[in-house]
Design a protein around this motif. Structure first.
Motif, PDB file in Angstrom:
ATOM      1  N   GLU A   4       6.224  67.034  71.073  1.00 32.70           N
ATOM      2  CA  GLU A   4       5.960  68.270  70.324  1.00 32.70           C
ATOM      3  C   GLU A   4       4.534  68.720  70.626  1.00 32.70           C
ATOM      4  N   PRO A   5       4.363  69.819  71.346  1.00 33.72           N
ATOM      5  CA  PRO A   5       3.009  70.275  71.693  1.00 33.72           C
ATOM      6  C   PRO A   5       2.260  70.963  70.543  1.00 33.72           C
ATOM      7  N   ASP A   6       2.976  71.486  69.558  1.00 33.89           N
ATOM      8  CA  ASP A   6       2.378  72.269  68.480  1.00 33.89           C
ATOM      9  C   ASP A   6       1.842  71.363  67.367  1.00 33.89           C
ATOM     10  N   GLU A   7       0.511  71.348  67.191  1.00 27.92           N
ATOM     11  CA  GLU A   7      -0.099  70.477  66.166  1.00 27.92           C
ATOM     12  C   GLU A   7       0.329  70.829  64.751  1.00 27.92           C
ATOM     13  N   LYS A   8       0.554  72.098  64.481  1.00 24.46           N
ATOM     14  CA  LYS A   8       0.992  72.492  63.144  1.00 24.46           C
ATOM     15  C   LYS A   8       2.357  71.869  62.821  1.00 24.46           C
ATOM     16  N   ARG A   9       3.259  71.859  63.790  1.00 22.04           N
ATOM     17  CA  ARG A   9       4.577  71.241  63.589  1.00 22.04           C
ATOM     18  C   ARG A   9       4.459  69.732  63.460  1.00 22.04           C
ATOM     19  N   LEU A  10       3.513  69.141  64.203  1.00 25.23           N
ATOM     20  CA  LEU A  10       3.332  67.684  64.145  1.00 25.23           C
ATOM     21  C   LEU A  10       3.005  67.214  62.734  1.00 25.23           C
ATOM     22  N   ARG A  11       2.280  68.030  61.984  1.00 24.72           N
ATOM     23  CA  ARG A  11       1.883  67.642  60.622  1.00 24.72           C
ATOM     24  C   ARG A  11       3.056  67.646  59.646  1.00 24.72           C
ATOM     25  N   ARG A  12       4.203  68.166  60.089  1.00 20.81           N
ATOM     26  CA  ARG A  12       5.391  68.206  59.228  1.00 20.81           C
ATOM     27  C   ARG A  12       6.460  67.196  59.661  1.00 20.81           C
ATOM     28  N   CYS A  13       6.097  66.300  60.576  1.00 17.22           N
ATOM     29  CA  CYS A  13       7.065  65.349  61.148  1.00 17.22           C
ATOM     30  C   CYS A  13       6.581  63.910  60.998  1.00 17.22           C
ATOM     31  N   GLY A  14       7.477  62.994  61.278  1.00 16.50           N
ATOM     32  CA  GLY A  14       7.075  61.617  61.494  1.00 16.50           C
ATOM     33  C   GLY A  14       6.517  61.543  62.904  1.00 16.50           C
ATOM     34  N   ILE A  15       5.348  60.946  63.062  1.00 16.44           N
ATOM     35  CA  ILE A  15       4.689  60.851  64.366  1.00 16.44           C
ATOM     36  C   ILE A  15       4.584  59.381  64.742  1.00 16.44           C
ATOM     37  N   LEU A  16       4.890  59.085  65.999  1.00 14.26           N
ATOM     38  CA  LEU A  16       4.828  57.696  66.417  1.00 14.26           C
ATOM     39  C   LEU A  16       4.084  57.502  67.716  1.00 14.26           C
ATOM     40  N   CYS A  17       3.614  56.288  67.897  1.00 15.88           N
ATOM     41  CA  CYS A  17       2.978  55.836  69.134  1.00 15.88           C
ATOM     42  C   CYS A  17       3.787  54.632  69.603  1.00 15.88           C
ATOM     43  N   THR A  18       4.022  54.554  70.915  1.00 15.57           N
ATOM     44  CA  THR A  18       4.804  53.457  71.468  1.00 15.57           C
ATOM     45  C   THR A  18       4.018  52.736  72.558  1.00 15.57           C
ATOM     46  N   ASP A  19       4.467  51.518  72.862  1.00 13.31           N
ATOM     47  CA  ASP A  19       3.889  50.804  73.996  1.00 13.31           C
ATOM     48  C   ASP A  19       4.684  51.171  75.249  1.00 13.31           C
ATOM     49  N   ASP A  20       4.403  50.521  76.360  1.00 12.39           N
ATOM     50  CA  ASP A  20       5.069  50.869  77.622  1.00 12.39           C
ATOM     51  C   ASP A  20       6.530  50.438  77.687  1.00 12.39           C
ATOM     52  N   LYS A  21       7.010  49.743  76.667  1.00  2.15           N
ATOM     53  CA  LYS A  21       8.424  49.355  76.592  1.00  2.15           C
ATOM     54  C   LYS A  21       9.152  50.114  75.476  1.00  2.15           C
ATOM     55  N   ASP A  22       8.549  51.196  75.004  1.00  2.00           N
ATOM     56  CA  ASP A  22       9.126  52.073  73.967  1.00  2.00           C
ATOM     57  C   ASP A  22       9.128  51.474  72.564  1.00  2.00           C
ATOM     58  N   ARG A  23       8.442  50.366  72.363  1.00  2.10           N
ATOM     59  CA  ARG A  23       8.369  49.780  71.027  1.00  2.10           C
ATOM     60  C   ARG A  23       7.348  50.558  70.204  1.00  2.10           C
ATOM     61  N   ILE A  24       7.708  50.874  68.968  1.00  2.61           N
ATOM     62  CA  ILE A  24       6.793  51.599  68.086  1.00  2.61           C
ATOM     63  C   ILE A  24       5.647  50.667  67.687  1.00  2.61           C
ATOM     64  N   VAL A  25       4.428  51.139  67.935  1.00  4.88           N
ATOM     65  CA  VAL A  25       3.248  50.364  67.542  1.00  4.88           C
ATOM     66  C   VAL A  25       2.513  51.025  66.383  1.00  4.88           C
ATOM     67  N   ASP A  26       2.858  52.277  66.092  1.00  2.47           N
ATOM     68  CA  ASP A  26       2.271  52.979  64.952  1.00  2.47           C
ATOM     69  C   ASP A  26       3.175  54.157  64.606  1.00  2.47           C
TER      70      ASP A  26
END
Length: 157
Positions: free
Chosen positions: A50-72
């Motif tokens: 999602e490129p739009d920061e305003k939309r990002l604030r209305r969603c669940g946001i995640l960070c993953t490692d190189d194997k697609d595991r959620i780290v945050d």
């Protein structure tokens, strides 16, 4: 989450569980998502850029490692840490389903289902598959009318 727990209890669910928010229309099959989760052997979510920061604030946001595991993961953050948004598509293993009461008791939000995934990913491996197509939010009358004008279902062969 209370509604999901209620359904699990009322139906005596003791198997893996696929949870999808009903106000979405998809232009892809969920078969690949279920296969991905079964291959990983973990609970899984989908993610999309999602490129739009305003939309990002209305969603669940995640960070993953190189194997697609959620780290945050964080629900509706004021300052998003990534551009990976998590739509409300969840595959819970039966082990994760059994952790619903513990997650609720630990204080994970009971209104947004993404809160449980955020809690769960801090306690057990959860993977995030990149969404293979588009989703259309039909949660408001305005968005529903827009989808009626623009949506074209995939051609089945």
């Amino acid at each position: 989450m209370v509604d999901i727990k209620y359904a699990v209890d009322a139906l005596s669910v003791s198997d893996d569980l696929l949870v999808i928010a009903g106000d979405n229309l998809l232009d892809f099959s969920l078969k690949g998502f279920v296969s991905y989760a079964q291959e990983k052997g973990t609970s899984c979510v989908m993610r999309y850029y999602e490129p739009d920061e305003k939309r990002l604030r209305r969603c669940g946001i995640l960070c993953t490692d190189d194997k697609d595991r959620i780290v945050d993961m964080e629900e509706k953050p004021a300052s998003p840490k990534s551009h990976w948004a998590c739509p409300p598509f969840y595959y819970y293993t039966k082990e994760a389903v059994a952790l619903l009461p513990e997650g609720i008791a630990a204080g994970c939000g009971t209104d947004a289902p993404g809160s449980f995934i955020a809690w769960l990913s801090a306690h057990t491996p959860v993977h995030a598959m990149e969404m293979p197509g588009r989703r259309y939010d039909i949660g408001t009358l305005e968005s529903y009318h827009e989808v009626q004008r623009t949506f074209r279902p995939p051609v089945r062969k």
